[in-house]
Design a protein around this motif. Structure first.
Motif, PDB file in Angstrom:
ATOM      1  N   UNK B 172      -3.864  13.047  -5.896  1.00 48.84           N
ATOM      2  CA  UNK B 172      -3.892  13.883  -4.847  1.00 48.84           C
ATOM      3  C   UNK B 172      -2.366  13.875  -4.437  1.00 48.84           C
ATOM      4  N   UNK B 173      -1.824  12.647  -4.470  1.00 44.87           N
ATOM      5  CA  UNK B 173      -0.268  12.644  -4.120  1.00 44.87           C
ATOM      6  C   UNK B 173       0.221  13.702  -5.080  1.00 44.87           C
ATOM      7  N   UNK B 180       4.548  20.914  -2.509  1.00 45.88           N
ATOM      8  CA  UNK B 180       5.815  20.550  -1.641  1.00 45.88           C
ATOM      9  C   UNK B 180       6.897  20.470  -2.181  1.00 45.88           C
ATOM     10  N   UNK B 181       7.182  19.918  -3.256  1.00 45.72           N
ATOM     11  CA  UNK B 181       8.275  19.435  -3.952  1.00 45.72           C
ATOM     12  C   UNK B 181       8.799  18.473  -3.250  1.00 45.72           C
ATOM     13  N   UNK B 182      10.146  17.948  -3.182  1.00 38.92           N
ATOM     14  CA  UNK B 182      10.670  17.062  -2.675  1.00 38.92           C
ATOM     15  C   UNK B 182      10.314  15.693  -3.336  1.00 38.92           C
ATOM     16  N   UNK B 183      10.714  14.658  -2.563  1.00 39.02           N
ATOM     17  CA  UNK B 183      10.588  13.294  -3.238  1.00 39.02           C
ATOM     18  C   UNK B 183       9.251  12.816  -3.395  1.00 39.02           C
ATOM     19  N   UNK B 184       9.169  11.712  -4.302  1.00 34.67           N
ATOM     20  CA  UNK B 184       7.985  11.385  -4.621  1.00 34.67           C
ATOM     21  C   UNK B 184       7.155  10.459  -3.300  1.00 34.67           C
ATOM     22  N   UNK B 185       5.917  10.984  -3.229  1.00 39.50           N
ATOM     23  CA  UNK B 185       5.393  10.111  -2.012  1.00 39.50           C
ATOM     24  C   UNK B 185       4.870   8.718  -2.309  1.00 39.50           C
ATOM     25  N   UNK B 186       5.183   7.775  -1.471  1.00 37.09           N
ATOM     26  CA  UNK B 186       5.207   6.380  -2.051  1.00 37.09           C
ATOM     27  C   UNK B 186       4.128   5.613  -0.985  1.00 37.09           C
ATOM     28  N   UNK B 193      -3.718   1.044  -0.970  1.00 38.15           N
ATOM     29  CA  UNK B 193      -3.632   2.520  -0.980  1.00 38.15           C
ATOM     30  C   UNK B 193      -3.251   3.259   0.301  1.00 38.15           C
ATOM     31  N   UNK B 194      -2.479   2.418   1.196  1.00 36.13           N
ATOM     32  CA  UNK B 194      -2.027   3.077   2.675  1.00 36.13           C
ATOM     33  C   UNK B 194      -0.675   3.623   2.334  1.00 36.13           C
ATOM     34  N   UNK B 195      -0.655   4.920   2.776  1.00 32.28           N
ATOM     35  CA  UNK B 195       0.837   5.415   2.721  1.00 32.28           C
ATOM     36  C   UNK B 195       1.477   5.432   3.972  1.00 32.28           C
ATOM     37  N   UNK B 196       2.907   5.584   3.749  1.00 28.47           N
ATOM     38  CA  UNK B 196       4.107   5.171   4.803  1.00 28.47           C
ATOM     39  C   UNK B 196       3.746   6.550   5.560  1.00 28.47           C
ATOM     40  N   UNK B 197       4.047   6.062   7.020  1.00 30.04           N
ATOM     41  CA  UNK B 197       3.748   7.122   8.111  1.00 30.04           C
ATOM     42  C   UNK B 197       4.218   8.623   7.692  1.00 30.04           C
ATOM     43  N   UNK B 198       5.426   8.638   7.144  1.00 28.79           N
ATOM     44  CA  UNK B 198       6.070   9.803   6.624  1.00 28.79           C
ATOM     45  C   UNK B 198       5.498  10.719   5.728  1.00 28.79           C
ATOM     46  N   UNK B 199       4.952   9.809   4.712  1.00 27.14           N
ATOM     47  CA  UNK B 199       4.344  10.450   3.497  1.00 27.14           C
ATOM     48  C   UNK B 199       2.862  10.962   4.046  1.00 27.14           C
ATOM     49  N   UNK B 200       2.272  10.080   4.799  1.00 25.65           N
ATOM     50  CA  UNK B 200       0.911  10.638   5.232  1.00 25.65           C
ATOM     51  C   UNK B 200       1.038  11.752   6.271  1.00 25.65           C
ATOM     52  N   UNK B 201       2.229  12.005   7.200  1.00 27.23           N
ATOM     53  CA  UNK B 201       2.302  13.258   7.349  1.00 27.23           C
ATOM     54  C   UNK B 201       2.438  14.381   6.588  1.00 27.23           C
ATOM     55  N   UNK B 202       3.094  14.251   5.572  1.00 26.11           N
ATOM     56  CA  UNK B 202       3.150  15.449   4.555  1.00 26.11           C
ATOM     57  C   UNK B 202       1.840  15.648   3.835  1.00 26.11           C
ATOM     58  N   UNK B 203       1.320  14.705   3.571  1.00 25.88           N
ATOM     59  CA  UNK B 203      -0.217  14.875   3.016  1.00 25.88           C
ATOM     60  C   UNK B 203      -0.943  15.773   4.343  1.00 25.88           C
ATOM     61  N   UNK B 204      -0.920  15.273   5.314  1.00 25.47           N
ATOM     62  CA  UNK B 204      -1.805  16.111   6.361  1.00 25.47           C
ATOM     63  C   UNK B 204      -1.411  17.411   6.454  1.00 25.47           C
ATOM     64  N   UNK B 205       0.014  17.696   6.469  1.00 28.88           N
ATOM     65  CA  UNK B 205       0.514  19.085   6.408  1.00 28.88           C
ATOM     66  C   UNK B 205      -0.184  19.835   5.252  1.00 28.88           C
ATOM     67  N   UNK B 206       0.176  19.225   4.160  1.00 27.43           N
ATOM     68  CA  UNK B 206      -0.412  20.013   2.945  1.00 27.43           C
ATOM     69  C   UNK B 206      -1.998  20.149   3.018  1.00 27.43           C
TER      70      UNK B 206
END
Lengths: 687, 732
Positions: B172-173, B180-186, B193-206
């Motif tokens: 998924x990531x 979206x490109x950009x840096x790797x989601x961590x 399997x919990x994403x950092x807040x920032x990464x989670x926001x990116x996924x939600x946007x996607x």
């Protein structure tokens, strides 16, 4: 085991202590399979090497016979390719499980397919007689470890109601609510009582038969053979009429039965036709008037002589009465003997008894018991079992069999002369108008209400719950197993083993029937425990299986006794429910609410005085029980309270001493009169 | 009597047919290619429809109640197994599946067990194609799986089942990053399997951009938005096995509408509260795979290795796994978690439910069903089936008015009249937006029937331990009355030979008999008022249940049974537990409840009865079950107490001759030697009793019951014995 082939017959012979046992298999018309059959016989012989005779016979019966029957079945060709062989094996498998030539249940067929059939086929593969690549189908059976449900015993069956009315309060006799000991005792008593009734009735019936037969024999012996032969000769030459016959014999109505018995005896002795004394034949004989064979007739005359109970004998038809006296067995008689023999030896099954054969060698009675039971495929003589069974025959059983053999001897001779194979059977008699072995159903001869069955002759059987659908020989055998178990293991031992009350050991070795009943009981009790716990007090009687408040209360009391408080959630909950009751009582400070009037109080006082007086006078022998002691104490308390009001000041309100005293005064007056009445009582120890 | 006999013989016929079919199957495969009686569809078709215990049925050319295998599965690389490049591979898989089902490998597989085997192998195939660059399945099949790879697979399975092994989160990531490109989601927390807040926001946007959200249409969470799992799976070519609860739990961090609770609330069942078995999101993500499922998987691999000897060389090559599953299994066992057990229903909850259920059955059952029957009698089914929506409700209304108002009241003034409990004027309440509270306050007749069915199932399940399969497939005439009470006849769920199962009869109390009878009555009513097309065969199944539409009926599957229980539990409305869940009974929980309570209360005296009612073949099984499942710590105490009682009994009754179980003699001697005494009675009771307790607690004393089946004298004897096994000190 040896085998030889001659004239299209394979002859297997087994060596036994008392001579060889033979078994013949006909292979006529199977020329093309000759090699296959011969090698099969070889395998069977090798497989039987060193095995017991029983196993050898099993090999022959469950393999060779079926196999040969299969080869004869519907033009089977000798297979050549592997493909054909495979089909051949498959159709043999099919035939093995489904043929109707051999009587046996599917389960036993499946078992005997696994062994010996499958192993013999595999041996044939090993010897390259059938292709090694073949797949020989396999069956696996697993089952629950016991089937108590299939072994019913004679027990009292409560009347059934229509299933559609479950909502009505129940049909079920919840005998699971009884205590352990009572439960077991009920079963035991029930079994014993029923077995006893069967035994008594059958013995009575059989004894009457033996006595009546010897009576008729005596009667018949009074007339010499010459005399009868003379009459026969006359009859053959010219037609004799009834009047002529009387002239010749000098028979009168009173002694005509002598002539009847003598004639029948002589006919059996001379004839070689199994139908020689059928009712038709007897009627057509010129020696007796037809009238006497119609209703009444001999029946009325013979009923004076019979040992049977009058009401029973009167139900027999004239012919049945005549046969009864002449010692010609009926299915009814055989049923009675079989029941007796089973009671003596429960290991005999009714089918094997019915088709038991006798061979009379060197003065010994040999009883070949066969497994003719419809449950099993083959009827096998059990050579090993036979010698053992003969050895353990009880005196009564020996006598019974001896009697049967003596009584049936003339008929047996006749059948031998007629070269009828039935002569070898133990039970031969009159069945559907012929002299032959008894083949009709014994159970219907025992229970069928519309025939002259034992149940109809002896109503006490039906009364004891042994009527139609209630009695069966299988049930009788199972019940005997249970009774025997009760005999050997003591009841105390058993209740200790099983009892919840003592909680010691579960090493119980029980007959499966009992274990099944016991398990059912435990489960039913537990189910009702849950129901009682779940439902509130008011509806628990409606929801549970119990019929009355008493049963329910008794059950709950048992549960409280069985389950120690705190030992399980159920126990705690049960005790909690009870202690809530206790607390209701303790709120009234442990006092009982009594409704007292002067009348009742005066009786109480009179009783108290009377008993205390008795105890003091007849001190040693008389001891009042708990209830009496309680009443006396109560009487004393009330009397003391009323006479010493100051001491009871604290309780004056609770006891309502004012009104109590008034009643007390009235009661004291009445008591005087009552005490005089009480004096007239006597206590007798005989109670 | 006669009907009983005929049924018994019918079972026997079944047995013969099965044996013959089986034999033919064994031979046919070798002789005539791949045909078998159980295979209802063509061997070469993509979906295999196979028989299932004779329950399969063909209606209008469509099979129902059959076991189906879809060979045309979608693979992670976007291809499907039926694609030409996998032709050989697929045919080798089909052959091995065929051989296993036909019993050619010697082991007999029941239909269900076989289905699990095929599904396991298909999962393995997915995994192989997921790593197709390594394994090249189109050419080598499963051949390139070596020991190391299999070890890896097993340990990944142990951590997070197929969801983890197929690297679903990573995929998924990767998709997100690709778009979206950009840096790797961590991952913030790799293990959970919990994403950092920032990464989670990116996924939600996607997810929002690609419209992967949908709105819940029905149920208590109507209007909330969740991730559309089907859409997402089709993007990633995920098979069902990867879409389990872990998938849902992983996606929950992107569903802000559900962040109000920690529980992983399922969307499926229509219950008021989450059930007692609902885990929290974290628990789900952290939970390891159970040892049992690993064991089953490795079993299936072993079978698969074994089956290759029956195949042609090409197929055997494609199916050979060059690794030893046993090794991988034992290496991964440490990572997996012990198998989760069915929960033990708290005693009070069980009893409370039982009470309500019994009252419904006893006091309302008859009334509800007779009223329903009366109503349906007045509906012209054919007219109804041809009519449209509004007309239909008019027909139903009219029918209700024609009901002759007989006495539908109930005995006992204590219980509320049915009329006050149920709204007798509504047959089925329409509309999806139904609040449980409203339903409870005024049940429609249809709701009342559902609650009643639930009550019936509970009175059966709580008072006679059953397996869910046994209940679902009860026959119409399963209720038997004998002289000593009622019995239920059913087909044992286990102890089978392939698909031949045993029929047995077990005692039930009157109230359970009444439930069965109500269900029979309901079945008759429903069936009678059914269009001929849908009508069930007369007297076949116990559960013939009404649907929302008059003129149709349905038979049960496992899930449906649970729905009825749920309705009942919601109706009973016992307060929710502190964590916001409610106890919804399950058949297996009820079975466990009965068996453990039975043992708890009756101890070793009822062990044999417990075995019998549970349908086990050996008393050892039930004892193992009890030891494994017993709630709380009391079991060793119970066992020690039992040992003490046996010792006293031994000293009192058996010491002077008489046979005794050797274990008890050993234990007796051991106690005497320890205290250096001549008899038990000489030792203070407290001391030796505490010694026994100690022995039991530290595991040096083990109790082991046996079933006794011996032929003694002239009859079969049967019973139970308990051995005491003393272990030497060094063993403990």
């Amino acid at each position: 085991m040896k085998y030889s082939v001659a004239n299209n017959v394979i002859h297997f012979s087994l060596d036994r202590a008392d001579g060889p046992q033979n078994c013949f298999v006909c292979i006529e018309g199977l020329k093309k399979f000759k090699n296959l059959i011969l090698s099969t016989c070889e395998v069977v012989r090798d497989k039987s090497q060193g095995r017991s005779n029983f196993t050898c016979m099993a090999n022959i019966y469950s393999f060779v016979k079926v196999f040969v029957a299969f080869l004869k079945y519907e033009n089977i060709q000798l297979p050549s390719t592997e493909h054909q062989w495979q089909n051949f094996v498959l159709s043999f498998f099919n035939y093995y499980l489904t043929n109707s030539t051999f009587r046996s249940s599917t389960r036993s067929r499946m078992v005997s397919w696994q062994h010996p059939t499958r192993s013999i086929l595999m041996e044939l593969q090993n010897r390259n007689i059938i292709p090694i690549e073949l797949l020989i189908p396999k069956i696996r059976l697993s089952s629950e470890s016991y089937r108590a449900g299939s072994t019913p015993i004679l027990k009292t069956i409560s009347k059934r109601q229509n299933l559609n009315e479950v909502s009505d309060k129940i049909l079920v006799s919840p005998n699971f609510s009884q205590r352990d000991e009572d439960f077991m005792k009920t079963i035991e008593l029930d079994c014993r009582q029923k077995v006893r009734v069967v035994q008594e009735v059958c013995l009575k019936h059989w004894q009457a038969l033996v006595n009546d037969q010897s009576f008729s024999k005596n009667d018949a012996d009074k007339i010499s053979n010459e005399e009868i032969d003379r009459i026969f000769l006359v009859g053959r030459k010219n037609k004799i009429t009834r009047a002529n016959f009387y002239k010749l014999t000098g028979a009168t109505c009173e002694n005509e039965h002598k002539w009847l018995f003598a004639t029948i005896k002589r006919i059996i002795y001379l004839s070689d036709s199994p139908t020689c004394i059928s009712s038709l034949q007897l009627k057509s004989l010129p020696y007796f008037s037809r009238r006497v064979f119609q209703t009444g007739g001999y029946g009325r005359i013979l009923s004076k002589q019979t040992d049977m109970e009058k009401h029973a004998f009167q139900q027999l038809s004239t012919f049945q009465a005549v046969y009864h006296f002449s010692g010609i067995l009926s299915p009814r008689d055989v049923a009675a003997i079989c029941a007796l023999l089973i009671i003596e030896h429960p290991k005999f099954n009714p089918m094997s008894l019915k088709f038991a054969k006798i061979t009379n060698k060197s003065g010994k009675w040999n009883l070949h018991v066969t497994d003719g039971d419809s449950q099993q495929v083959f009827s096998v003589d059990k050579p090993r079992a036979q010698s053992r069974k003969a050895a353990v025959l009880s005196p009564l059983a020996c006598k019974l069999i001896g009697d049967v053999i003596t009584i049936t001897a003339p008929v047996r001779e006749l059948l031998k002369r007629a070269r009828n194979q039935d002569a070898d059977y133990l039970f031969i008699g009159m069945s559907s108008g012929r002299l032959k072995r008894i083949t009709t159903s014994l159970i219907s001869a025992f229970t069928q209400p519309n025939k002259t069955s034992l149940c109809k002759l002896y109503p006490e059987l039906t009364a004891a719950g042994l009527g139609k659908n209630e009695f069966s020989f299988a049930k009788l055998r199972n019940s005997l197993g249970v009774v025997r178990w009760f005999d050997t293991g003591s009841i105390d031992e058993m209740s200790r083993c099983l009892g919840n009350s003592k909680r010691t050991t579960i090493e119980h070795y029980l007959p499966p029937v009992l274990l099944g009943m016991w398990n059912t009981r435990i489960i039913r009790r537990f189910q009702n425990t849950l129901i009682v716990l779940a439902s509130d007090r008011k509806s628990s009687l409606t929801l549970s299986d119990f019929q009355s408040e008493e049963e329910l209360a008794d059950f709950v009391a048992q549960l409280l006794f069985e389950y120690k408080d705190g030992s399980s959630p159920i126990a705690s909950r049960l005790h909690a429910a009870l202690s809530s009751e206790k607390s209701v009582k303790t709120t009234t400070n442990g006092l009982i609410n009594l409704k007292i009037c002067d009348e009742s109080l005066s009786y109480l006082y009179a009783f108290k005085d009377y008993v205390t007086q008795k105890i003091s006078s007849e001190s040693s022998d008389f001891a009042p029980d708990d209830l009496a002691t309680g009443l006396i104490e109560l009487g004393r308390l009330i009397q003391y309270a009323c006479e010493n009001r100051k001491d009871f000041f604290a309780l004056s309100e609770v006891l309502d001493l004012n009104s109590l005293c008034k009643i007390h005064e009235k009661a004291k007056v009445k008591k005087v009169h009552l005490s005089k009445e009480f004096e007239k009582f006597e206590i007798t120890k005989s109670f | 009597m006669t009907s009983r006999k005929s049924i018994a013989s019918l079972r026997e016929d079944d047995l013969i047919i099965l044996a013959l079919d089986d034999a033919r199957g064994q031979i046919n495969a070798r002789m005539y290619g791949y045909q078998a009686k159980w295979l209802l569809s063509d061997y070469h078709s993509d979906v295999w429809i196979t028989a299932y215990r004779g329950r399969e049925k063909c209606l209008d050319g469509k099979w129902s109640n059959s076991i189906n295998i879809n060979w045309n599965i979608c693979l992670p690389n976007g291809k499907s197994l039926a694609d030409p490049i996998y032709k050989n591979f697929l045919s080798s898989l089909k052959r091995s599946a065929f051989c296993v089902r036909s019993g050619l490998i010697g082991q007999s597989y029941s239909a269900k067990k076989w289905e699990f085997y095929v599904r396991s192998i298909l999962k393995l195939v997915e995994w192989v194609t997921f790593h197709s660059n390594i394994f090249i399945p189109e050419k080598y099949g499963l051949q390139l799986i070596g020991q190391k790879e299999l070890d890896d697979l097993f340990s990944q399975l142990a951590i997070g089942s197929w969801f983890y092994a197929m690297d679903v989160p990573g995929r998924i990531l990767r998709e997100v990053k690709k778009d979206q490109g950009g840096e790797k989601l961590a991952f913030l927390d790799k293990a959970n399997l919990i994403l950092s807040n920032h990464s989670a926001q990116r996924v939600i946007r996607w997810l929002e951009d690609n419209r992967y959200y949908k709105v819940v249409q029905a149920g208590p969470h109507r209007g909330r938005s969740i991730v559309d799992k089907e859409k997402l799976s089709s993007l990633l070519f995920l098979s069902n096995s990867c879409q389990g609860r872990r998938f849902a739990a992983f996606l929950r961090q992107f569903e802000s509408d559900f962040h109000f609770t920690e529980l992983l609330i399922p969307m499926g069942p229509d219950t008021e509260y989450p059930s007692q078995n609902t885990l929290t999101v974290m628990e789900t993500l952290q939970s390891r795979c159970s040892i049992k499922s690993l064991e089953i998987f490795h079993d299936h691999l072993n079978t698969h290795k074994e089956v290759k000897r029956l195949l042609s060389p090409l197929h055997a090559r494609l199916n050979s796994i060059n690794a030893i599953p046993n090794k991988s299994y034992s290496r991964s066992k440490g990572i997996a978690k012990p198998t989760t057990r069915t929960k033990f229903i708290p005693f009070d909850i069980g009893v409370a439910y039982l009470n309500v259920a019994m009252e419904w059955v006893e006091f309302y059952g008859d009334g509800i069903i007779s009223y329903y029957a009366e109503w349906l009698k007045n509906v012209d089914i054919i007219e109804y089936s041809l009519a449209g929506g509004t007309r239909r409700s008019t027909i139903v209304k009219m029918a209700q008015q024609r009901i002759v108002h007989k006495e539908f009241a109930f005995q006992g003034g204590r219980y509320p009249n049915l009329g006050s409990l149920v709204d007798m004027s509504i047959l089925f309440r329409r509309g999806t937006n139904r609040r449980h509270k409203e339903i409870r306050e005024k049940l429609s007749l249809g709701d009342a029937i559902s609650v009643l069915i639930g009550a019936c199932v509970i009175t059966i399940g709580l008072l006679k331990p059953s397996r869910s399969d046994e209940l679902t497939h009860l026959d119409h005439d399963c209720l038997i009355q004998k002289e000593d009470g009622f019995y239920i006849r059913f087909t044992l769920g286990k102890s089978n030979v392939q698909d031949a199962y045993q029929t047995v009869e077990k005692p039930i109390p009157r109230i359970t008999a009444k439930s069965l009878q109500l269900l029979q009555k309901l079945g008759r009513v429903v069936n009678m008022n059914c269009l001929v097309k849908y009508r069930q065969a007369e007297n076949q199944k116990l559960f013939i249940l009404p649907t929302d539409s008059i003129g149709r009926c349905m038979t049960l599957s496992d899930g449906v049974l649970n729905q009825y229980i749920d309705r009942f539990c919601d109706f009973a409305n016992f307060p929710a537990q502190p964590n916001g869940s409610r106890w919804y009974l399950r058949i297996h929980e009820m079975r466990k409840w009965f068996l453990l309570l039975l043992f708890w209360a009756g101890r070793y005296d009822v062990l044999e009865a417990a075995r019998w009612i549970a349908g086990h073949t050996d008393v050892k099984h039930i004892h193992t079950y009890i030891q494994r499942e017993f709630p709380g710590e009391e079991l060793p105490t119970i066992e020690a107490e039992y040992a003490m009682e046996r010792l006293i009994d031994y000293e009192e009754n058996h010491i002077l001759g008489g046979s005794a179980e050797p274990g008890i003699v050993g234990l007796y001697k051991n106690v005497l030697t320890y205290f250096n005494a001549a008899a038990l009675s000489l030792i203070p009771k407290v001391e030796w009793e505490s010694y026994i307790s100690e022995l039991r607690m530290c595991g040096r004393l083990v109790l082991e019951p046996h079933s006794i089946n011996a032929l003694k004298h002239n009859g079969e004897m049967s019973g139970v014995s308990v051995s005491f096994i003393l272990r030497a000190e060094e063993d403990a």
